[in-house]
Design an enzyme around this catalytic site. Sequence first.
Site, PDB file in Angstrom:
ATOM      1  CB  SER A 680       7.608 -39.399  -3.235  1.00 31.74           C
ATOM      2  OG  SER A 680       8.677 -38.859  -3.961  1.00 31.74           O
ATOM      3  CE  LYS A 723      10.798 -37.056  -0.733  1.00 29.73           C
ATOM      4  NZ  LYS A 723       9.662 -37.964  -0.943  1.00 29.73           N
TER       5      LYS A 723
END
Length: 796
Positions: A680, A723
């Site tokens: 990611s 996140k």
Amino acid sequence: MENIINDKFKLPLIPLRGLTIFPGMLLTFEVERDASVTALNNAANTERLIFLSSQINIADDMPEESGIYHIGVVCRVRQQLRIPRGSGCRVMVEGLYRAHASEISSGPDGYSALIKALPDKKERVSQNRLEALVRNALSLFEEYIHFNSDMLPEHLLDVVANPDPAHISYFIAQNIRLSVEDKQQLLEELCPSKRLVMLGKMLNNELNILTIEKELNDATQEEINRNQREYFLHEEMKVIRSELGEDGLDDTDEYREKINALPVSDEIRDKLLKEVTHLSKQPFGSSEASVIRSYLDICLELPWGVRTEETFDIEKARKILDNDHYGLDKVKERIIEYLAVRQLTPEVKGGLLCLVGPPGTGKTSVAMSVARATNRKLVRIALGGVHDEAEIRGHRKTYIGAMPGRIINGVVQAGSCNPLMVLDEIDKLGSDYRGDPSAALLEVLDGEQNSTFRDNFLEIPFDLSEIFFITTANTTDTIPRALLDRMEVIEMSSYTDEEKLQIAKRHLVPKQRKKHGLNGKTLRITDDAIRKIIVSYTRESGVRVLEREIAHICRKAAAGIASGEYASLSVVPSKLEKLLGPEKFKQDSLLRRDEVGLVRGLAYTSVGGETLDVEVSAVDGSGKIEMTGNLGDVMKESVSAAVTVIRSRTKQFGIAADFYKTMDLHIHFPEGAVPKDGPSAGITVCIALISALSGMKVRHDVAMTGEITLRGRILPIGGLKEKTMAALRSGIKTVIIPKDNLSDLEEIDQTVRNSLEFVPVSVIDEAVDIALISKLAESGTSQTQLPKGILDSVKQ
């Protein structure tokens, strides 16, 4: 003889194995080595005198000079008998005096040594001290004779017969059990008084060892006598029962009665009765009988047919869940659905849920609340660090110390066939040469198979299908796919700051106040103080550290109230530094301005979301790429993919086409001690590289996450909720996410969604448009006036 003692002379030498002789003592030993037999024969030429010295290592067959002690005893051969059917002989020698061998040689004529007498030194020791040392040695020797059954009391008379201190020390040393090294030390000591002191210490140590040996022997003999007595008594009872006509009335009848009363199948009943028959044939006290009794006792302890009455009151269950936990709506909804199904179809067997989330988010406590809500007995089994398959399936009962596995033990502990069993930390199971515990759990957690689960110890089927299993884990990555497929996974994500505030107010503060003997009047913590604790003193996904900080405040308050410093305490933000110390976490000020080659990414860990900075430096060189920061293989591959994307778009980004030949790139991820991996960070690395190579600055209030492909496409990622919460904590305003993750925004808390601006992108060019500030924008032109290639790409 006087001349012999004063001068050096040569004598045959026999190295002694494990033996030591002292002057004035007799020693009988066997001589078998050819060199030793030859030296013994040569003694006939030296008035039957021979030099005896111990060898250092008894394993040496032909020791060198360095392997023989140089201080030994000159002896006279008294007797010599040839051993029948052998080349050796048995020898009796008498020690004459101590001597030192200056040279030791070996040859065809055996060992020989050039020796010189080594008499005792004259000492200036008072007669009283010498007498005390002699008495002490004689007293310890008498005690030694008492402990050692191999020695006769006459030995004490032999040593008392000669009052010379040197003779006493030699006699005792010759007749007690000491190592060759200890005896050699005594032989080499030339001062009689010092020799007596050394001998006293050695005797004390030997007496301590003999005392322990005697205690062990006495305990063993006592155990043997008790077993024999029990055996005779048991045999007498059998005879008495036979005379009274009461044969067979023992514990086997009690076992049969209990087994026949069990609500089990004929297969299980026949197996258990067969074991009882086997027990009746065993002699009393045999180890086999003990194994069978232990097996039957455990089988009878199992709650065959015992069930707790489940409650299906949905409203009551909802109230219990709401009272115990704030938030967690998805988890509560799934529990209520399960109860509703059970209410409509009671014949449905137990369920299986897997609660996955960071530490401290309430996974285990939710399972306990479910047990209360469903009126099931609760059993918790910790699986963290379990490596042995037998921990799940048990050991065969034939092994010493065998026992059932943790699953069967949990059922016994619960006392019912339908408990709620919490399998904690299932993601931390290990495997080694003892088997794979996760493979053993496949049958336990499969509703189609666990109705006939066979533990290795029980060897009979037991129905686990009515057990409601709840497993907990921090991540599903380490759970084997076959095991994960059997579980319904419910994500328990990180708490928002507002949720933490409510949890603290409703649960943590009242709990800690009660635990520390306080109440709402003696301790009050304002909402602003709790918010500051959350922001400045904790950085976690759950509330464990928050609870510890609240407990710290409670302890401070209790200490102040107990000492009379104040009657009550009201905690406001300004008092936190005094109570908890300086702030542990301050808002990250690293990216307070726009910089070239510095980008903030977002990462997901087992403890929640974190911000992840990426720094890139481009300098003149030969095209080398260096990556630092403890990176995993997947993250290194993301860096390679990002470089390829940039090489295919150099004209659009205004980068030199041959940068990969003329520039050295250093890509660094700070906090190098923390391992980092995953795809990611691909978009983050790519933006940082573009910035460093083009000279365009990166907006400091932008964070991003997404996997990048060689075509520049941005692929979806996981852990978006954690996140984005990390981005909010770090003061980020704009978050770039993959377009395919738009649906995941519904899972994000409303507070977070309102505080952040989410920009979905599908290709890297769109992210460049948002994250980078062009040189035209820096000079006052609108930010959207980026290089034409970038705008054209976005439009496409």
